[in-house]
Scaffold this active site. Structure first.
Site, PDB file in Angstrom:
ATOM      1  N   GLU A   7       0.036  55.632  54.278  1.00  0.00           N
ATOM      2  CA  GLU A   7      -1.208  55.884  55.014  1.00  0.00           C
ATOM      3  C   GLU A   7      -1.542  54.829  56.066  1.00  0.00           C
ATOM      4  OE1 GLU A   7      -2.468  57.824  51.032  1.00  0.00           O
ATOM      5  OE2 GLU A   7      -1.150  56.226  51.662  1.00  0.00           O
ATOM      6  N   ASP A  80      -0.659  57.547  48.851  1.00  0.00           N
ATOM      7  CA  ASP A  80      -1.337  57.085  47.636  1.00  0.00           C
ATOM      8  C   ASP A  80      -1.111  58.028  46.442  1.00  0.00           C
ATOM      9  OD1 ASP A  80      -2.334  54.828  48.792  1.00  0.00           O
ATOM     10  OD2 ASP A  80      -4.283  55.668  49.281  1.00  0.00           O
ATOM     11  N   ASP A  82      -2.764  59.724  44.315  1.00  0.00           N
ATOM     12  CA  ASP A  82      -3.837  60.575  43.804  1.00  0.00           C
ATOM     13  C   ASP A  82      -3.816  61.907  44.536  1.00  0.00           C
ATOM     14  OD1 ASP A  82      -4.747  59.872  46.290  1.00  0.00           O
ATOM     15  OD2 ASP A  82      -6.615  58.956  45.607  1.00  0.00           O
ATOM     16  N   GLU A  84      -5.662  63.086  46.970  1.00  0.00           N
ATOM     17  CA  GLU A  84      -5.718  62.972  48.424  1.00  0.00           C
ATOM     18  C   GLU A  84      -4.369  62.523  48.983  1.00  0.00           C
ATOM     19  OE1 GLU A  84      -8.315  63.652  50.676  1.00  0.00           O
ATOM     20  OE2 GLU A  84      -9.077  64.664  48.896  1.00  0.00           O
ATOM     21  N   TYR A 303      -3.877  50.279  42.247  1.00  0.00           N
ATOM     22  CA  TYR A 303      -4.607  51.299  42.993  1.00  0.00           C
ATOM     23  C   TYR A 303      -6.030  51.433  42.479  1.00  0.00           C
ATOM     24  CZ  TYR A 303      -5.402  55.594  45.606  1.00  0.00           C
ATOM     25  OH  TYR A 303      -5.904  56.527  46.468  1.00  0.00           O
ATOM     26  N   ARG A 305      -8.510  53.779  43.043  1.00  0.00           N
ATOM     27  CA  ARG A 305      -9.215  55.057  42.835  1.00  0.00           C
ATOM     28  C   ARG A 305      -8.641  55.726  41.588  1.00  0.00           C
ATOM     29  NH1 ARG A 305      -8.564  54.884  48.474  1.00  0.00           N
ATOM     30  NH2 ARG A 305     -10.550  54.586  49.548  1.00  0.00           N
ATOM     31  N   HIS A 350      -3.691  57.842  36.046  1.00  0.00           N
ATOM     32  CA  HIS A 350      -3.403  56.553  36.653  1.00  0.00           C
ATOM     33  C   HIS A 350      -3.726  55.408  35.707  1.00  0.00           C
ATOM     34  CE1 HIS A 350      -4.222  58.503  40.817  1.00  0.00           C
ATOM     35  NE2 HIS A 350      -3.013  58.752  40.377  1.00  0.00           N
TER      36      HIS A 350
END
Length: 891
Positions: A7, A80, A82, A84, A303, A305, A350
């Site tokens: 990203e 990432d 997740d 998203e 990470y 989130r 996660h």
């Protein structure tokens, strides 16, 4: 050579170093395409087909990736870990497939929870395909948010002028804040008394015991409701003899909390550090993406989130070794601690947020971090290591004492606790909001030596009066905690939800408390009256659970959308027949305590006190809601509707100014008044009179002579800057409290700072602002939300989201959008006028700029933007409608 897509550019730079010359790492800069902000981007009649649009900035990045793919051996998507991140990988792959640059080259998806060399290289050894279930969950969430926003917001605009827009999760979060405010308004305070006695042991040690029973009856908290009862019991205790009935000491253990999740990190950072949720995530993002530690860039935390609470086995082992090294073997528990999440479906399983290396202590990295980074890393490190430490051992002592006054008996109790072994408390203790005590195991203090059956001497009896208090307003931390408890939102949405409520001016934050603005309360009341189901906590939580089930492959995402749309569309259609009078009647009833506060004389608060016969009601105008009289135009009484409705109503019950006294310097009269834009203070009369609006959070009822004089004295000179010799002043402006020095501004945190800040701190604030560069925000220009087209003088005009709301940008010119104009609806022509006004010149001849040419390639089906070749005025071509992206297929 393989192309790796991540990203952010900082992440790309770090990972490129780890992987070496066989890889080219490029950044997508987040999402590369999104649903166009216009009708038809999600089409329910076509089974929820979706049109995607690549903006100008993303088109360039996609081109860079596509060009690199032409000479590559394969594509590795490393966004990432997740939902998203999975969606970004899917979008990148879909766009590249349409450009036909993939061919038969292998495409792999890799995920890593930490940006360290070992984590990245290990991830490269274990590639997988894109998880289509996660992509489906993203598509469902994006479609739901679009359908609610683009169908509900127009209803608000038609029926409730002044409202900005509504969101699926934001509306429910706003309801929480508004419901709490209603609780506070309805709250009736009750008197109660506490009785305690100070006693002395035979050894001369004093301690305090509280009354818990009297004359055979157990006394519950707040059971003593008046002074008469309190005095009667005080007399009993004053004349009593005291004897210890029992002393009981119980050993207890307190276990550490698990490592941080996104929400618990935001809560702890709020209560311990005073960080907002968005600030916490900004700092955590930097710690995750990497810090230069002695020439090597390395991610310091995993990470950020996540709602998982477990650490990887190797991290647990490392934590236990660090505990032994830092605190001693006594602090290492016999077995590793294992935690399980309470969430129904933890965010894709996660890890919790933890340091990437427990050997990297806060003291060791201190010199590489700025102040905020160090504070947050210290918090993560301590919470992480505490989660693998031994329990705290606490001894709690309870002493039951009999008070005997001639046969009338009462019971008093003393409690105390002492930490016998601090265990995890040596590393970390929680700090709670709203004055709650910390979980440090010593809240009652230590008691002196007290033995059963011994007599005690009374020193004094205390009877204290109290009044029950309403529930506290939410802070960001407590609201996030409540949202998590109710299952509303997910880790990646908390900060964005709160930011949206602030940006839309639905709430303000005063002394870290969330206060609903009048606009926010009107929106909530409207939705509760006419869209009840869609702001219900259970409904929203159930929808979140369905999205989680989609991500787990247990539900079909299209079917979830069909079920939702059927009922939601029917509700939207019903409101088309809704008359404004119906809306006002519902709001008058729902918001009665705010709109029609009780009067001191007990008269009907809805009767107009100007004409005496008219009935007061909410009215809707160009600038939002206000209170007016039914006898208009014969009676022109109006009153602004404010968040502190009661106080404002009392201050402006008539249009007559309220005298506050004389100005000590000029002798002119100072008055409190109510105007079209709210309450204000004024010194003198006529055109030359000085006026000052009341700052947010200052209720008219609290304005006295001293405050009025202070407001009218602004701006306040603080002193000369020691380096420049120029005056520093403090004042209140459109965007809140500020410092002014040499033509530059620096924000102050609170209104009170304007009146109290001294020269030394002012110089520090100005220096901090200067160190952050232009804009003073310590970060770059916000990313463009969309590109409107090219300016006649060259260069793109973009829409961006700033601290004070959306604005249009052209080169170095920024122009804030009017409050009634959203980022979604502003046009190129409107932007040109705003930019011309800001820059002090008129738009190009004809009042229009050439919109960027939009062409649609046969190969990709995407809308591309190209600059016009000449400046001659030409009518812009309409942009071709993008084709719908293909439905994801199971890998």
């Amino acid at each position: 050579m393989n192309v790796v897509v991540v990203e952010s550019p900082s992440k790309a730079k770090t990972i490129n170093k780890y992987l070496g010359p066989g890889y080219t790492v490029l950044a997508s800069f987040g999402h590369v395409r999104d649903l166009p902000a216009k009708d038809g981007s999600v089409r329910p009649d076509e089974d929820f087909e979706m049109s995607w649009e690549v903006d100008t900035a993303s088109a360039k990045r996609i081109k860079d990736i596509a060009d690199a793919m032409k000479s590559s051996d394969g594509l590795i998507l490393a966004t990432d870990p997740d939902r998203e991140g999975e969606a970004i990988s899917w979008h990148v792959l879909d766009v590249l497939n349409k450009k036909k640059v993939i061919g038969d080259k292998p495409v792999k998806r890799v995920v890593f929870n930490a940006i360290t060399k070992s984590a990245v290289l290990d991830a490269m050894k274990h590639p997988r395909d894109i998880d289509i279930s996660l992509v489906d969950a993203y598509l469902a969430r994006r479609a739901l948010d679009y359908l609610v926003g683009f169908n509900l917001s127009p209803v608000l605009w038609r029926k409730l002028p002044g409202a900005r827009s509504a969101g699926r999760v934001q509306s429910v979060a706003l309801r929480l804040v508004c419901d709490r405010e209603s609780e506070i308004e309805r709250f009736v305070s009750e008197e109660y008394w506490n009785l305690s006695t100070t006693l002395k042991t035979p050894r001369g040690d004093e301690f305090e015991a509280r009354l818990v029973s009297a004359e055979g009856k157990r006394l519950t908290p707040k059971a003593i409701g008046n002074a008469e009862e309190a005095n009667r019991l005080k007399t009993l205790l004053d004349g009593a003899a005291y004897r210890v009935e029992s002393v009981e000491a119980k050993p207890t253990k307190r276990n550490p909390a698990p490592p941080f999740t996104t929400s618990t990190l935001q809560q702890a950072a709020s209560s311990k550090l005073g960080f907002s949720a968005s600030r916490t995530m900004q700092v955590a993002q930097k710690l995750y993406e990497g810090i230069d530690i002695g020439g090597e860039t390395v991610g310091l935390i995993t990470y950020m989130r996540t709602d998982g609470v477990q650490m990887a086995p190797e991290a647990i082992d490392a934590a236990r070794r660090a505990v032994a090294s830092q605190f001693g073997e006594r602090y290492v528990p016999e077995k590793p601690r294992l935690y399980s999440t309470k969430a129904k479906n933890a965010q894709e399983a996660h890890e919790a947020i933890r340091p990437t290396s427990f050997d990297r202590t806060p003291d060791e990295v201190r010199r590489f971090l700025d102040a905020d980074q160090l504070k947050l890393y210290d918090l993560v490190w301590k919470r992480g290591i505490a989660s693998q430490m031994a329990s705290a051992e606490i001894e709690r002592t309870t002493v039951e004492i009999e008070a005997d006054n001639g046969g009338r008996k009462a019971g008093v109790r003393a409690t105390g606790s002492v930490i016998r072994f601090d265990g995890f408390i040596a590393a970390y203790t929680d700090q709670k909001e709203d004055g709650e005590q910390s979980d440090d195991g010593d809240e009652d203090g230590r008691l002196p030596e007290i033995n059963a059956q011994e007599k005690l001497d009374k020193q004094k009896v205390n009877a204290t009066q109290h009044f029950t208090e309403p529930p506290p307003r939410y802070s960001e931390a407590t609201l996030i905690k409540k949202m998590e408890e109710l299952g509303i939102g997910r880790p990646s949405t908390y900060a964005a939800t709160l930011a949206t409520l602030r940006d839309r001016e639905y709430i303000i934050i005063d002394k870290r408390k969330l206060i609903p603005e009048t606009k926010g309360r009107l929106v909530t009341a409207f939705l509760e009256s006419f869209f009840t189901r869609y702001v219900e906590y259970d409904f929203t939580a159930d929808l979140e659970e369905k999205l989680d089930k989609i991500s787990a492959g247990e539900l079909d995402w299209k079917q979830v959308l069909r079920d939702f749309w059927k009922d939601f569309f029917a509700q939207i259609e019903e409101t088309k027949e809704l008359r404004v009078t119906n809306v006002l009647d519902a709001l008058n009833e729902e918001l009665a305590p705010l709109v029609f506060p009780k009067r001191e004389d007990g008269s009907d608060p809805r009767i107009c006190q100007v004409c005496g016969t008219g009935k007061l009601s909410l009215k809707l105008g160009k600038f939002g809601a206000f209170v007016g009289c039914s006898n208009y135009p014969e009676c022109n009484y109006t009153r602004q509707l404010s968040a502190d409705g009661g106080s404002d109503a009392d201050a402006s019950v008539s249009n007559e100014p309220q005298s506050l006294g004389k100005d000590p310097h000029t002798g002119e009269e100072i008055t409190l008044r109510s105007g079209r834009f709210g309450p204000y203070v004024q010194r003198g009369d006529g055109k030359e009179a000085k006026r000052s609006s009341l700052p947010k959070g200052w209720a008219p009822a609290t304005i006295d002579h001293e405050k009025a004089v202070a407001l009218l004295s602004l701006p306040r000179d603080i002193g000369q800057h020691p380096e420049t010799g120029k005056m520093i002043s403090a004042g209140l402006g459109r965007y809140g409290p500020f410092l002014l020095h040499d033509g530059g501004y620096a924000n102050l945190e609170t209104v009170e700072d304007v009146f109290s800040i001294g020269l030394n701190r002012a110089v520090t604030v100005i220096a901090d602002k200067a160190s952050k560069g232009p804009g003073g925000r310590g970060r770059g220009t916000p990313a463009a939300l969309k590109t409107l087209g090219d300016h006649p003088d060259g260069g793109p005009i973009t829409v961006r989201d700033g601290k004070y709301g959306p604005y249009v940008n052209w080169g170095k010119v920024n122009a804030t959008l009017p409050k009634d104009k959203s980022a979604d609806s502003v046009t190129l022509e409107e932007a040109l006028v705003l930019i011309a006004d800001k820059a002090g010149k008129t738009p190009a001849k004809g009042g229009r700029a050439k919109a960027a040419k939009s062409t649609k390639t046969a190969k990709t089906g995407e809308t591309k933007t190209a600059k016009p070749k000449a400046k001659a005025a030409a009518k812009p071509k309409a942009a071709a409608k993008p084709k719908t992206a293909p439905k994801a297929k199971k890998a």
